[in-house]
Design an enzyme around this catalytic site. Structure first.
Site, PDB file in Angstrom:
ATOM      1  N   LYS A   1      13.648  71.925  69.404  1.00 26.18           N
ATOM      2  CA  LYS A   1      14.137  71.430  70.646  1.00 26.18           C
ATOM      3  C   LYS A   1      15.171  72.115  71.377  1.00 26.18           C
ATOM      4  O   LYS A   1      14.793  72.484  72.732  1.00 26.18           O
ATOM      5  CB  LYS A   1      14.682  70.050  70.468  1.00 26.18           C
ATOM      6  CG  LYS A   1      14.997  69.168  71.454  1.00 26.18           C
ATOM      7  CD  LYS A   1      16.084  67.858  71.345  1.00 26.18           C
ATOM      8  CE  LYS A   1      17.577  68.617  71.177  1.00 26.18           C
ATOM      9  NZ  LYS A   1      18.697  67.913  71.265  1.00 26.18           N
TER      10      LYS A   1
ATOM     11  N   THR B   1      22.713  68.064  73.195  1.00 27.71           N
ATOM     12  CA  THR B   1      22.131  69.063  73.687  1.00 27.71           C
ATOM     13  C   THR B   1      20.877  68.813  74.399  1.00 27.71           C
ATOM     14  O   THR B   1      19.877  68.319  73.802  1.00 27.71           O
ATOM     15  CB  THR B   1      21.774  70.045  72.413  1.00 27.71           C
ATOM     16  OG1 THR B   1      22.926  70.274  71.973  1.00 27.71           O
ATOM     17  CG2 THR B   1      21.049  71.181  72.959  1.00 27.71           C
TER      18      THR B   1
ATOM     19  N   LYS C   1      25.381  76.244  75.349  1.00 26.23           N
ATOM     20  CA  LYS C   1      24.643  75.947  74.149  1.00 26.23           C
ATOM     21  C   LYS C   1      23.510  76.553  74.038  1.00 26.23           C
ATOM     22  O   LYS C   1      23.010  77.233  72.863  1.00 26.23           O
ATOM     23  CB  LYS C   1      24.469  74.502  74.238  1.00 26.23           C
ATOM     24  CG  LYS C   1      23.907  74.154  72.758  1.00 26.23           C
ATOM     25  CD  LYS C   1      24.865  74.201  71.449  1.00 26.23           C
ATOM     26  CE  LYS C   1      23.802  73.725  70.341  1.00 26.23           C
ATOM     27  NZ  LYS C   1      24.239  72.281  70.375  1.00 26.23           N
TER      28      LYS C   1
END
Length: 297
Positions: free
Chosen positions: A245, A102, A177
């Site tokens: 994050k 990711t 995502k």
């Protein structure tokens, strides 16, 4: 039904909580070479599954038909792909590089351009489903890339994914995502607030969830995280620091595309407070611990 295909050479870079079982699933069907920054983890993988290990990313990808990576963040991906002993300098022309990390969409596009300039096909393909999904082989894969490149990956991804779909050009997987994490952030906070409210109202929180999970409030988070919230057990799962994050990528992208994300920003702030409580590696459902702290419970 999947069958063994020893003619296809697969490389998997990154043997963390996700990559370790994902590479393991691949090894049941293909010839797999792995690389991990910590050699001890690579040795453990070899003790668990069948395959080979390489000492550098470049050595791992020589002659590979498909290279998967599942690393930490933008800087990790860039180092492994373009740094000294990097992947792009060693991959053969026409091979596919599929990044499950990711990252930011900007990084995906930049790495995609670097790969295509060398004749390497690139797909950004972050996953959802967590550690258990990786172990059980039922991840969801969100893909960005050329249609033919994504299509070539579908049969291989069946090893550890229940669903894989192309959402657009390179970068679209990462953007999808971000949507996933934006949606999850609000759900987890809502569940934490609901469980605390049930307790403060004198209700049995587990019984409450048993009832409402059969109705419109049902979600994956409710089904899989309510008991951990009730028990106050967070030493597992998807870590708060990893979620922060991901949310920071989403918030930065939101500023670029003029999206208003007040709930996401607020939950990110809440997670920063969980980190300050020592919960950087706690599961994301630990938002309830913050509520308990501020309620004096």
């Amino acid at each position: 039904m999947m069958t063994n295909d020893t003619s296809l050479k697969i490389t998997f870079l990154g043997l963390g909580v996700m990559g370790f079982p994902m590479a393991g699933h691949l090894s049941s069907r293909y010839r797999v070479t792995v690389y991990n920054r910590s050699a001890d983890k690579a040795r453990l993988w070899l003790d668990t599954y069948t395959g080979e290990a390489a000492n550098t990313p470049a050595a791992a990808v020589v002659d590979a038909d498909i290279v998967f990576s599942c690393l930490g963040a933008d800087e990790d991906v860039e180092t492994v792909l373009t740094g000294t002993d990097g992947v792009l300098a060693a991959m053969k022309t026409g091979a596919i590089l599929c990044d499950h990390t990711t990252t930011s969409a900007e990084l995906a596009r930049r790495m995609g351009q670097a790969a295509l300039a060398k004749g390497i096909r690139f797909v950004d393909a972050p996953v959802s489903g967590g550690q258990k999904g990786a172990q059980d082989g039922v991840l969801t894969v969100m893909m960005g890339g050329r249609e033919a490149d994504c299509a070539a990956l579908y049969p291989v991804l069946e090893c550890y994914a229940k669903r894989a779909k192309r959402l657009g050009d390179i970068g679209a997987g990462q953007l999808t995502k971000m949507v996933n994490q934006i949606c999850i952030a609000g759900l987890v906070q809502g569940l934490a607030e609901g469980i605390q409210f049930a307790r403060n109202a004198g209700l049995d929180a587990a019984e409450v969830v048993d009832v409402i999970s059969k109705g419109a409030a049902q979600s994956w988070q409710m089904e899989n995280r309510y008991q951990a919230m009730i028990d106050g057990e967070f030493d597992f799962g998807f870590a708060v620091e990893w979620m922060r994050k991901d949310l920071n990528y989403a918030l930065a992208e939101g500023r670029r595309n003029n999206s208003h994300l007040p709930v996401t920003a607020l939950v990110d702030q809440f997670y920063s407070e969980v980190e300050a409580m020592g919960g950087a590696r706690w599961d994301t459902c630990s938002l309830v611990a913050r509520l308990e702290k501020y309620s004096g419970k």
